[in-house]
Scaffold this active site. Structure first.
Site, PDB file in Angstrom:
ATOM      1  CD1 TRP A 348       0.903  -0.361   2.995  1.00 49.87           C
ATOM      2  CD2 TRP A 348      -0.616   1.182   3.557  1.00 49.87           C
ATOM      3  NE1 TRP A 348       1.238   0.107   4.240  1.00 49.87           N
ATOM      4  CE2 TRP A 348       0.327   1.059   4.610  1.00 49.87           C
ATOM      5  CE3 TRP A 348      -1.663   2.087   3.685  1.00 49.87           C
ATOM      6  CZ2 TRP A 348       0.232   1.827   5.771  1.00 49.87           C
ATOM      7  CZ3 TRP A 348      -1.750   2.842   4.839  1.00 49.87           C
ATOM      8  CH2 TRP A 348      -0.802   2.715   5.861  1.00 49.87           C
ATOM      9  CG  ASP A 349       4.830   0.787   1.449  1.00 42.98           C
ATOM     10  OD1 ASP A 349       3.948   0.005   1.839  1.00 42.98           O
ATOM     11  OD2 ASP A 349       5.960   0.845   1.945  1.00 42.98           O
ATOM     12  CD  GLU A 476       2.496  -4.446   9.394  1.00 42.06           C
ATOM     13  OE1 GLU A 476       3.635  -4.541   9.888  1.00 42.06           O
ATOM     14  OE2 GLU A 476       2.272  -4.518   8.180  1.00 42.06           O
ATOM     15  CE  LYS A 586       6.032  -2.110  11.841  1.00 47.59           C
ATOM     16  NZ  LYS A 586       5.749  -3.098  10.781  1.00 47.59           N
ATOM     17  CD  GLN A 587       2.362   1.416  10.029  1.00 50.51           C
ATOM     18  OE1 GLN A 587       2.912   0.344  10.234  1.00 50.51           O
ATOM     19  NE2 GLN A 587       2.246   1.927   8.835  1.00 50.51           N
TER      20      GLN A 587
END
Lengths: 755, 755
Positions: A348-349, A476, A586-587
């Site tokens: 998806w980046d 994640e 994580k993000q």
């Protein structure tokens, strides 16, 4: 910009191989030294073609139904970099004798990487050796090397230039995950010699794809050129005698071609090599400079006030260009074409972090990236069936040629949001370009098939809300949850986009072909709308924020105080189940949703959400800080926005994640662009046009960038508090500055427009 | 009972190898034919020692922190079964010539498996061949074979009896339930010959554990016996000339010994073999019969009215005895010692399904099973640390020697309930035996350490409820959920049991050693009680039932109507994520919780729960129908109780799950016992004693069984509506029949006690 290294430090070379790799979206060559390395120097010698892969088996100790059985892996191609050089019989190496001068430089205006050395051999001979490397943007199959040697006292030169097919992918013997796997993917089928080089034809072991490498040599002074077959390819020897003080130039034309693009790669490579020889090195260098001039004309982002940041930004944008496949069957890998990290897979980046840069500055490339997702739509349909859905398309979490290559579904296939992300990129493309023909041809099919997926994946709960159980959001560290806010919001927009595009096509009577092709019945639209309107978006009344998922806020907050610094990134030090059990991100997840889909969300909810999630986010992913920078800017937290931007913009140049040796972080690079354009400049794409809210970091004097909207190119220049918008190409267009419509006709100056 | 097969059907042999295996809790030998098979006959030739394992690497295509890196696997030992026979130079095989009579029989009173054949050779010779096999319960290392041959016309006999160490484990890469990688685990170290046999010493490849197999032969008539070393072990040849009509008997004594039990297995096996030779076959057969007479005296369950069911029940109980390790370092594997399914691993199957049979009828064996869990308590502590817990013990989901051997944690380590299940078995043991000394010695340590686990795994939510996020309950079709009702209830009881046992020990001043050993501070008790009292038990007010977990009832119900019969078991036909997303249960989960922990739950809630979950349970696990039978009986649904009992009691005899070839289903067998004793007889263990509510299936005339409670053995006999309870051993005791206390002193008859 010029990225320069003036010191040869063996311990930095693996990272520099990534930083100085040369690529053009089709091929990529790591920045290895032509002459090789002494033992003990860490190096990954690599050459890759975007989307060219072998198939590897995925063996699970406990395999359940539907687990991906094979994965695609970008393969290390025949080594075409090696050139050994003997000066009066003594072999040149940057690691022997003395280096009186050393400089390696990437020039993003000329598109060249050069290495200049003043060398004194162990026996005392002096020589100037310079190597220029270029992956041609104008001719994507071409990797060009110019090798210049000057001997103050003259003497004999012998070059041995090799094409070596005995190559394997990189292995880390300490990593049990790859130890048992086949690493050799390329097998030599045929070698044909030419007077000044030759061509090898190879095939991958399992995917059975052919690739050819043709290499030809031209000497810019009299020389004896012979080529000879070897067991692993061929070697071209170039011998000459060089008068004192004169410079001898050897030009190597290396052309790669592969069976995913052409039927006969060998003939194709030979033909292209001949064309290049006929064109000559100088003209090829000029083509490159001209391509880049045109590229930078629309893509350049200038920052006044911090040279390091300006360098980082320009470096990043150049890497995005180097990484982006422009042939509709390739895309942007997580590490571009700079290394083997993430095995050359597309995530998806692309859609969320990289695509906007191309959409705003090179929309023709953006369209090629969309074409790629269209080309693998059948694979996404097949993937949806494996995952139990009788209708719709589910994009794989990681892939090269379309099939799911993730071997751990809780943070792989369960990330259904990638399907919404792909849909989002199509819709963004339409909103910015108004390219309805493309929607009729490809976009609508993607939007309708992805919308169908959500109807199958979700369901109405007993309160009549439409929910999506058992998915994983971008974070994640929390997997297999119900109603991940990001995913649900993304699905909601996907459903609405499908309806909107369908209706637009219908108004112009363009809807027939897609309906016929996918058996679409208009009654499905009502179901899309109903589900979108009923979408469950978990909101926590006590905290006044959107919850990352149904149960996230019920979990205990991670004990950050008890977590030593060396335990980051957490994923390398804690069992996933322990991570899943805590509030720790994580993000950016909910915060990313608030960036992408902000409409209708009250300011105080945005602000509280940002504050809440910031406290529990580790930024263990390189995709995180840019989003926090954007949202900090959005919320007027200028200092924070700037700090997160700093943490983003030089990730690879500073090897901040300690793994740049495995390749550059392309999504992070796209994120740096977003942090400026959507962060400091506050750009949001809305149905009525582009909206901006400009701010200027206190450390800067100003910044500039250009944006394509429909067929108009606008240039934005911030200087202090003032904004100038200039119409560079196309027709006048209205943009929104701090919510106010501004018609841009020629040039507009707005004083005090910048926070 | 006698299990008899009168037909030799090659296609049934793999299943019969499991059904007729001979085991004694220490060693197990599959029912292979001594003479081998022609090509094309499916067979798994196997011999195993309970708890004797090799270590295999678990290689993941995507490995995360804490994933088990190795697993223990029960190894296939040297083949000690083979005996080839030549009659006047013509080799005997049940597959050549003609079989005029064939019968294989297991006798659960003598503990023998016999095979009788009247054979006519291809050339027309006639012979009677009988083989008797026995795994001695009295001498667990002994596998005895008696080989009888009668020739109507006399002639020469040559036997070749082999010990062959060239063996490997069975592989089926397509089935997640059996091992996926071929591996040879046994390597021959030494062979020593004896005049009548020999001994091999082998070692496993990775775990480096020694095992010895000694085989000696005795002929019951003059014969020439010689032994010869082979590359893979040794062969013993027995040659004789047999007069017409006489029977020649060859006795094979095979003794296995292993390094997990003794230091020098080879010397041990040799010594034991000599003892057996000295004892002689007849006495050994008598020992076996005597052991079984004593076993059946307390363990027999009799059913009047249905011979097939009676056969199934007795078969099951015999298999449980064959499977149960009695040496404190082994346990009951999912397939016992009958095959390689589930790799010889121990699961919660023991505690919840198998342990009660031993507790009620052979409490000394039950205690050995508890000892096993105590012996691996340190491993459970280590496992808890890997999973992120700084205190407490987390039992592994599957293991042989104590470490986690599950390679897919969402339906492996995430099944935290196994820790509660182990605690439950200790508490049941105490309640039934009142063995406080054992609690002081071992039980309290297990209960306190497991209780600590829950405090670390769980947390208080914002409503002050204590919850357990991200666990998997018994139903593996729904993984990684919050507040699985079964798990939370199990944790609640574990916490309370720890407090209760601690207080009992303290009253008798027995608490010192355990406190010192595990650094237990009495203040922890308050935290245990607080968490237990605050335990979140998800209840759905609308449906009036306990929810399997927080979000289970919000998911859509599986579309059973659209699921073809051949798609069961679902796990072989649907991606786990698709299963997780639906209300569909592989097995009893909430219903099992209601069986084990019924106190305080209103009758109508039990009934509604049963009705609800019954609709969505596939019984794809063999652990399911017995629980539904028990709860149906509990709720007065007699017809259903009987139907589920029928679906349970002959699972292996009828190969109902189509995989009996991989081994018997020991938990299901224990479940059949529970369905009778806890189902039809309604037994529940409560703090004040044993409670019964008897019912009798309409198809039966009556049933009988015995139960140990403390030091008293009671016999229960149901005939029609009447119940007779007889005190067989020990002191008078009070039991509760339909809630009323009954003092059992000698014999009590209660009319109309049975529903």
């Amino acid at each position: 910009m010029k990225l320069t290294r003036n010191e040869l430090r063996p311990e930095n070379l693996a990272v520099e191989e990534s930083l100085f790799h040369t690529a053009n979206g089709y091929l990529g060559v790591r920045g290895n030294f032509e002459e090789g390395y002494p033992e003990g120097v860490q190096t990954v010698r690599g050459c890759y073609i975007n989307g060219f892969y072998d198939t590897v088996a995925l063996n699970y100790p406990e395999k359940l139904y539907g687990f991906a059985e094979t994965a695609q892996r970008m393969v290390n191609l025949p080594d075409i970099q090696t050139t050994r050089l003997w000066i009066n019989g003594e072999e040149f190496s940057a690691f022997t004798g003395q280096l009186h001068h050393y400089q390696r430089q990437l020039d993003t205006d000329t598109g060249q990487v050069t290495r200049h050395m003043q060398w004194q051999s162990p026996s005392g001979q002096k020589a100037q050796v310079s190597v220029l490397r270029m992956a041609s943007f104008a001719r994507p199959q071409l990797f060009l090397t110019l090798y210049d040697v000057t001997l103050p006292k003259g003497g004999s030169l012998v070059f041995a230039s090799e094409v070596n097919c005995d190559v394997a992918n990189f292995v880390d013997p300490s990593d049990p995950r790859v130890a048992s796997e086949q690493q050799q993917h390329i097998f030599l089928e045929d070698t044909a010699l030419l007077p000044d080089g030759g061509v090898v034809t190879c095939r991958t072991g399992v995917s059975q794809l052919q690739v050819a490498a043709c290499q030809r040599h031209a000497a810019m002074a009299p020389a004896n050129i012979t080529s000879q077959q070897t067991t692993t390819g061929f070697t071209t020897r170039v011998e000459t005698t060089l008068p004192a003080g004169q410079t001898f130039r050897l030009v190597k034309y290396t052309l790669l071609s592969d069976e995913r693009r052409v039927q006969n790669p060998t003939a194709h490579a030979l033909q292209l090599a001949q064309n290049c020889l006929d064109t000559g090195a100088d003209a090829l260098l000029q083509e490159q400079a001209a391509y880049l001039q045109s590229f930078w004309e629309t893509s350049r982002v200038q920052i006044q006030g911090d040279a390091e940041i300006a360098e980082g930004m320009e470096y990043n944008l150049y890497q995005l260009l180097q990484s982006a496949g422009q042939d509709s069957i390739s895309n942007v890998a997580a590490k571009g074409l700079s290394g083997e990290g993430y095995e050359g897979h597309y995530f998806w980046d692309t859609e969320i972090y990289i695509f906007p840069f191309f959409l705003f500055t090179q929309p023709q490339i953006a369209k090629k990236l969309l074409n790629f997702r269209y080309s693998v739509l059948d694979d996404a349909r097949a993937h949806a069936r494996i995952m139990g859905h009788t209708k719709g398309a589910l994009y794989p979490w990681r892939t090269i040629a379309g099939s799911e290559c993730s071997a751990y579904f809780p943070s792989g296939s369960a990330q259904y949001h990638i399907t919404g992300d792909v849909a989002h990129s199509y819709m963004q493309y339409y909103t910015v370009t108004q390219d309805i023909a493309y929607m009729a041809e490809k976009g609508a099919e993607v939007l309708l098939e992805t919308a169908r997926l959500w109807l199958s994946a979700g369901h109405y709960n007993r309160n009549g809300q439409f929910g999506l159980p058992d998915v994983t959001g971008p974070d994640e560290y929390t997997c297999l949850v119900n109603n991940n806010y990001y995913t649900n919001l993304s699905a909601q927009h996907n459903l609405r986009s499908a309806v909107q595009i369908y209706n637009l096509l219908k108004q112009q009577n363009l809807h027939g072909p897609v309906c016929q092709k996918i058996g679409f019945d208009e009654t499905e639209l009502a179901a899309f709308t109903q589900a979108a309107n009923a979408m469950l978006l978990p909101f926590d009344e006590t905290l006044g924020i959107y919850a990352q998922d149904d149960s996230f806020l019920e979990k205990p907050v991670w004990d950050f105080a008890a977590t030593p610094q060396e335990h980051y990134p957490l994923l390398l030090h804690y069992h996933p189940l322990f991570l899943y059990r805590h509030q720790v991100c994580k993000q950016a997840d909910t915060v990313l949703a608030h960036f992408l889909y902000e409409d209708g969300i009250p300011e105080d909810v945005l602000a509280r959400g940002y504050n809440y999630y910031e406290q529990i986010t580790t930024h263990d992913s390189s995709l995180s800080t840019c989003v926090f920078s954007i949202m900090a800017a959005r919320l007027g937290l200028h200092q924070k926005a700037y700090q997160y931007f700093l943490n983003t913009v030089r990730t690879d140049l500073d090897n901040a994640h300690k793994n740049t040796k495995d390749g550059i972080h392309t999504a992070n690079m796209g994120g740096a662009y977003l942090a400026l354009v959507c962060g400091f400049a506050g750009l949001r794409v809305k149905p009525n046009g582009l909206h901006f809210r400009f701010s200027l970091p206190a450390q800067w004097q100003g910044y500039q960038f250009s944006i394509w909207v429909q067929n108009t190119l606008l240039h934005f220049c911030v200087t202090g508090k003032n904004l100038q918008i200039t119409l560079k190409k196309g027709s006048p267009v209205t943009v929104y500055i701090n919510g106010k419509p501004i018609l841009v006709n020629q040039a507009v100056c707005i004083k005090e427009a910048v926070q």
